[in-house]
Design an enzyme around this catalytic site. Sequence first.
Site, PDB file in Angstrom:
ATOM      1  CG  ASP A   1      -2.587  -9.667  -6.378  1.00 24.21           C
ATOM      2  OD1 ASP A   1      -3.219  -9.869  -7.426  1.00 24.21           O
ATOM      3  OD2 ASP A   1      -2.461  -8.545  -5.867  1.00 24.21           O
TER       4      ASP A   1
ATOM      5  CG  HIS B   1      -5.929  -8.062  -7.758  1.00 21.32           C
ATOM      6  ND1 HIS B   1      -4.998  -8.195  -8.751  1.00 21.32           N
ATOM      7  CD2 HIS B   1      -6.307  -6.756  -7.779  1.00 21.32           C
ATOM      8  CE1 HIS B   1      -4.807  -7.004  -9.355  1.00 21.32           C
ATOM      9  NE2 HIS B   1      -5.594  -6.133  -8.784  1.00 21.32           N
TER      10      HIS B   1
ATOM     11  CD  GLU C   1      -5.529  -2.785 -10.564  1.00 24.33           C
ATOM     12  OE1 GLU C   1      -4.972  -1.942 -11.264  1.00 24.33           O
ATOM     13  OE2 GLU C   1      -4.969  -3.847 -10.211  1.00 24.33           O
TER      14      GLU C   1
HETATM   15  C1  TNX Z   1      -2.488  -1.527  -9.205  1.00 25.42           C
HETATM   16  S1  TNX Z   1      -2.636  -0.321  -6.471  1.00 25.42           S
HETATM   17  C2  TNX Z   1      -2.740  -2.502  -8.256  1.00 25.42           C
HETATM   18  C3  TNX Z   1      -1.777  -3.600  -8.080  1.00 25.42           C
HETATM   19  C4  TNX Z   1      -0.633  -3.512  -9.034  1.00 25.42           C
HETATM   20  C5  TNX Z   1      -0.209  -2.070  -9.143  1.00 25.42           C
HETATM   21  C6  TNX Z   1       1.008  -1.848  -9.992  1.00 25.42           C
HETATM   22  C7  TNX Z   1      -3.676  -1.430  -6.388  1.00 25.42           C
HETATM   23  C8  TNX Z   1      -4.569  -1.320  -5.278  1.00 25.42           C
HETATM   24  N1  TNX Z   1      -3.731  -2.393  -7.344  1.00 25.42           N
HETATM   25  O1  TNX Z   1      -2.436  -4.839  -8.180  1.00 25.42           O
HETATM   26  O2  TNX Z   1       0.392  -4.305  -8.563  1.00 25.42           O
HETATM   27  O3  TNX Z   1      -1.264  -1.315  -9.701  1.00 25.42           O
HETATM   28  O4  TNX Z   1       1.475  -0.530  -9.889  1.00 25.42           O
END
Ligand code: TNX
Length: 739
Positions: A185, A258, A321
């Site tokens: 990440d 990420h 994301e």
């Molecule tokens: C969203 S869930 C993310 C993570 C974060 C999390 C915190 C997901 C696939 N991506 O990168 O850690 O929210 O709740």
Amino acid sequence: MLRIFLLSLGLVTALIVGPARAAVIPAPVSIQHGNGFTVLPLPLQLLGVDAALVSEQQLLQQYLNSADIAFGGAAGPGIGLAIDQALTASAYRLEVGGTGVSIVGGDQAGVLHGLQTLRQLLAQADISEQGVQLAQLVITDQPRFGYRGMHLDVSRHFFDVDFIKRYIDLLALHKMNVFHWHLTDDQGWRLESKAFPRLTDVGAWRSGTVVGHTHDAGAMSDGRRYGGYYSWDEVREVVAYAAQRHIMVVPEIDVPGHASAMIAAYPELGCGESQAKVQTHFGVFPEILCPSDATFTFLETLLTEVAELFPGPYIHIGGDEVRKDRWEDCDLCDALMKAHALEDHGELQAWFVNRTETIVNALGKRIIGWDEILDGEVRPSATVMSWRGQEGGIRAARAGHDVIMTPLQHVYFDFYQGSSVDEPMAIHGLTRLPDVYAFQPVPAELSAKERGHILGAQANLWTEYVPTETDAERMVLPRMSALAEVLWTPVEKRNFEAFAQRLPALEAQLRALGYELADSHYKPHIKASENDDGSFTVTLESLAQDMRYRIDGGAEQRYSAPFTVAKSGAVNAWTTQHDGSPLGDARLTLVDHAARGATIHGAMHAAALVDGRLATDRIFRYPEWASFGPEGMDVVIDLLHPAAVSSVSIGWQAGVHRKLFRPTAVSVLLKNSQGEWQLAAELDREAIAALDGHRIELNFPTATVGELRIVAASDQLHWSEEQSKDVPSTLKIDELVIR
Ligand code: TNX
């Protein structure tokens, strides 16, 4: 006496009234209780074991060891393990009868599941010099879902191999069978690569970690170098350890977003002039892999290593994301989109996923991706992890994808697990034990065929705010015990009250094994519902029996049934532990005022601003606050009936765990009889800065009005790590108390 007598006769079945019925979590498909008891003399005799079960026997010995039960005896009723292929895979039958304990599995995994049940029975058994006394019973059992998972993010905080094994032990104990290892990440790359050593030389280390919440006003890094990674030997050790417990390890290499740590190590993977660093703050960063041939060549080499290290059928490629800023400003991306007739960057992401999938498939594996991969067209061979609720999973199942449900409402174990203000800081959100238990992984709206695509579910432990092993254990325990029952037990056998009664035995067993557990579910949770006459009915919920409360600091009262708060009242609640000491500090301040329940315009979720509940002394949860961007707050409140008003109080600062931004100007305007707005009161930056506390109060001469306009703004900028620039400070406001 009777028992000793029977024993001395060589009889081992004693008719003694014993402890309560076996408390097994997850609840088995069927338990038939017998009438008697069997005493297994110590040291325990391990009876004939199939050659195929050598490994399970080893585990049994380890489990007995860690429960301090001596084994290696050669007399009396003992424990036998066997396979019977007439049973289905993963199923088992456990019998406590006259000759001892027999565990028969449909396969090795089935035997392992039987062992986990036995451990729970042993932990609840009476153990004396004569031996271990077990109630006679027959359990037949098998899992509801094939995929029963737990995720762990080791990037935001790093956990060493010893802890990973302890975590895997927890999965095994809960009869779970997938460990999703989130290895990469923005805040750290955690997997050694022989081909690309900079991934760990550079990518595994960050220069510090944000103190407090990343979105706090003035959030700063602690400046302490932080990191770590797993060598190939360590990965192999973990994979083998998991395999012995019939747990599949799913590695996640999160692309194309990420990816700050990856791009910090190999800047050529990024788009444009990348300044990527391993991030010290949390959030969603613009660093993204460029969809170039060089990137895919890199991924092919990297994923070849991953495929060799992890023998399981899946590689998780992330896909969550993804901010497309850099792709918007990239000639190569434009050219690709034109060449492949891709309409938008969502489709470009799907194209990226498909190309990555081709690489993974060629390595003999399948991909899993977060539900954002559905933003464009991905092939149905990709398995989808539905996290933004269950809608993504529903869409995916309808399109023929396999689905793993991980909806944040039920299984985000990084969320608060209690609303008590003494809970440790969590990311946000609230997922209490009953919310986990209520999770239904198979959406009712799916057809029978579509339901077949729901492989199962998992909980995710993201670790932005989970810095230590103890914190990690407390976030998953006992929520994963509730999830285990969701994943294993037939839905018609699920019952939260019954689960809550069985839970303390498991909690005691986990504590004896050295785990730390949360006690949030034994603290009270306050719920208030509004009645037609404007009063509130207040309900307290807890797994603890003895709940106490006070209203407005008055006399302590014992809770027996929902009570009424006339219109205003600060409710404070706690529970009493066995030793009489108080546990928890739940608060809900209900306020009556002229605008309660009024119509309000000018903000999303504006109703929270006039719902009569203060968010300023609570844990921070988004839905309790209205959020405002750079333009600030400008809301108009239409009182239902004109009222005499002389003050407005604005809540701007969370009481617990979150430091919000302070407005720099506030004003109140009243609509006069000509329909014009007239300024009634205002405060400037200096006046506001001089105020203490969580609320700003404005007073003005009493006036009778039908409409008020309240404006709050901030002209301040603050440094945003996510944007790498100064950005306008956002405001969060709750409850405009108007009197
Ligand atoms: C969203 S869930 C993310 C993570 C974060 C999390 C915190 C997901 C696939 N991506 O990168 O850690 O929210 O709740």
